[in-house]
Design a protein around this motif. Structure first.
Motif, short mmCIF file in Angstrom:
data_model
loop_
_atom_site.label_atom_id
_atom_site.label_comp_id
_atom_site.label_asym_id
_atom_site.label_seq_id
_atom_site.Cartn_x
_atom_site.Cartn_y
_atom_site.Cartn_z
N ASN A 50 78.61 36.03 47.29
CA ASN A 50 79.13 37.39 47.35
C ASN A 50 80.18 37.59 46.27
OD1 ASN A 50 77.53 38.06 49.56
ND2 ASN A 50 79.11 37.46 51.03
N TRP A 51 80.29 38.83 45.77
CA TRP A 51 81.35 39.14 44.81
C TRP A 51 82.09 40.37 45.33
CZ3 TRP A 51 83.26 36.43 40.83
CH2 TRP A 51 84.26 37.04 40.08
N GLU A 52 83.39 40.21 45.56
CA GLU A 52 84.20 41.28 46.12
C GLU A 52 84.67 42.23 45.02
OE1 GLU A 52 84.56 41.61 49.28
OE2 GLU A 52 83.68 39.69 49.86
N THR A 53 84.62 43.54 45.32
CA THR A 53 85.07 44.53 44.36
C THR A 53 86.56 44.83 44.48
OG1 THR A 53 82.89 45.53 44.69
CG2 THR A 53 84.42 46.76 43.33
N GLY A 54 87.14 44.50 45.64
CA GLY A 54 88.57 44.71 45.79
C GLY A 54 88.96 46.15 46.05
N GLN A 55 88.23 46.84 46.94
CA GLN A 55 88.56 48.22 47.33
C GLN A 55 88.73 49.14 46.12
OE1 GLN A 55 88.49 49.11 50.57
NE2 GLN A 55 87.85 47.01 50.93
N GLY A 56 87.87 48.97 45.14
CA GLY A 56 87.90 49.84 43.97
C GLY A 56 88.99 49.52 42.96
N LEU A 59 87.15 45.35 38.64
CA LEU A 59 86.08 45.86 37.79
C LEU A 59 84.75 45.21 38.17
CD1 LEU A 59 84.97 47.42 35.34
CD2 LEU A 59 85.65 45.46 33.91
N ALA A 60 83.75 46.03 38.40
CA ALA A 60 82.38 45.57 38.60
C ALA A 60 81.51 46.39 37.67
CB ALA A 60 81.95 45.76 40.05
N ALA A 61 80.86 45.75 36.72
CA ALA A 61 80.08 46.48 35.72
C ALA A 61 78.91 45.64 35.25
CB ALA A 61 80.96 46.86 34.53
N THR A 62 77.85 46.31 34.83
CA THR A 62 76.66 45.65 34.29
C THR A 62 76.20 46.37 33.04
OG1 THR A 62 75.91 44.93 36.48
CG2 THR A 62 74.26 45.02 34.75
N LEU A 63 75.94 45.60 32.00
CA LEU A 63 75.34 46.14 30.79
C LEU A 63 73.84 45.92 30.86
CD1 LEU A 63 75.48 47.35 27.92
CD2 LEU A 63 75.81 45.00 27.08
N LEU A 64 73.07 46.99 30.80
CA LEU A 64 71.62 46.92 30.72
C LEU A 64 71.20 47.06 29.27
CD1 LEU A 64 68.68 46.99 31.79
CD2 LEU A 64 68.99 49.47 32.12
N LEU A 65 70.41 46.13 28.78
CA LEU A 65 69.86 46.22 27.43
C LEU A 65 68.55 45.47 27.38
CD1 LEU A 65 71.74 43.80 24.98
CD2 LEU A 65 71.98 43.70 27.45
N ALA A 131 70.28 42.19 32.37
CA ALA A 131 71.37 42.80 33.14
C ALA A 131 72.55 41.84 33.07
CB ALA A 131 70.94 43.04 34.58
N VAL A 132 73.57 42.21 32.32
CA VAL A 132 74.74 41.36 32.13
C VAL A 132 75.82 41.84 33.09
CG1 VAL A 132 76.37 40.42 30.46
CG2 VAL A 132 74.09 41.12 29.71
N GLY A 133 75.88 41.23 34.25
CA GLY A 133 76.84 41.64 35.27
C GLY A 133 78.17 40.94 35.09
N ILE A 134 79.26 41.70 35.13
CA ILE A 134 80.60 41.16 34.94
C ILE A 134 81.52 41.69 36.02
CG2 ILE A 134 82.59 41.02 33.39
CD1 ILE A 134 80.67 41.40 31.04
N GLY A 135 82.16 40.78 36.73
CA GLY A 135 83.18 41.17 37.70
C GLY A 135 84.52 40.59 37.26
N VAL A 136 85.56 41.41 37.30
CA VAL A 136 86.88 40.97 36.86
C VAL A 136 87.89 41.27 37.96
CG1 VAL A 136 88.65 41.12 35.08
CG2 VAL A 136 86.26 41.50 34.46
#
Length: 248
Positions: A50-56, A59-65, A131-136
């Motif tokens: 699981n990856w937590e987003t932290g109540q908004g 950062l949760a983002a994905t680059l589609l290419l 799909a390059v998913g990045i969570g920070v």
């Protein structure tokens, strides 16, 4: 040279930005486009964690290419992603404490602050979609004693950046590294990654699923494989798995 930064589509809530990228790709969207969400209801990290987003507040983002590269070569984009996150971190915390752990874990002060998840599949029009998913972890870190994590906020005197502000910086950095990879090739990415590498020359443990190896971290091979020197002097190339430092 000016690099083109893809557009950003922001959702208040979604199951997963990677899942949305997959849906779009399988429907024929070739990107490039960034997808981000204030909250993910089914966010995922590597190995199904699981990856937590932290109540908004994170950062949760994905680059589609899409790419015409073969799968093994396309996987090198994970190093591009890690370098982009490191550049983002440099903008808010002391660069001297920002490092990268193989294969693509950005660390702050030696502790994980971000995760990268690459997924791919055949694009309807040919080639591969990525799909390059990045969570920070900008403001909040998950509570997991087995996998300690940190945040940007823990290393800042002021408040951390808002997720969309962070994404603007991340997208620009990603575009620069992606352009370098496409123009010059992976050696330039490997060199930059090695300059930020965490733990080179130090003891480490490589967990490969059915096998656990102890050795010394030696760095990257030209294709991105991790070089592990075993106690008997033999060299092992690690192409998939997790590497840990400070364990016995």
């Amino acid at each position: 040279m000016t690099t083109t930064i893809p557009p950003i589509i922001a959702f208040d809530e979604i199951d997963s930005t990677n899942a949305e990228a997959r849906r779009r790709a399988e429907a024929g969207d070739t990107g490039p486009v960034w997808l981000t969400a204030g909250r993910q209801t089914a966010g995922r990290g590597r190995r199904g964690r699981n990856w937590e987003t932290g109540q908004g507040r994170n950062l949760a983002a994905t680059l589609l290419l899409t790419t015409g590269r073969p799968p093994a070569e396309a996987a090198q984009i994970s190093f591009v992603a890690a370098l982009a996150v490191a550049d983002l971190a440099d903008a808010f915390v002391p660069p001297s404490i920002v490092t990268l752990k193989w294969p693509n874990d950005p660390l702050i002060g030696g502790t994980k602050a971000s995760g990268v998840l690459i997924e791919s599949g055949p694009a309807p029009a040919g080639g591969l979609w990525l799909a390059v998913g990045i969570g920070v972890n900008l403001a909040e870190a998950p509570l997991n004693p087995e996998r300690p994590a940190t945040t940007f906020a823990a290393h800042m005197t002021g408040p951390p950046p808002a997720p969309l502000v962070a994404l603007d910086i991340l997208a620009a950095a990603f575009a620069r590294w992606l352009d370098l990879w496409e123009r010059i090739g992976f050696p330039a990415i490997a060199d930059a990654w090695t300059r930020r590498a965490h733990g080179l020359g130090e003891p480490c443990v490589a967990r490969l699923g059915s096998e656990t190896l102890h050795g010394t971290a030696e760095g990257l091979d030209p294709d991105g494989a991790f070089r592990l020197r075993l106690p008997d002097g033999m060299l092992r190339r690690i192409t998939a798995g997790d590497v840990f430092f400070g364990e016995t």
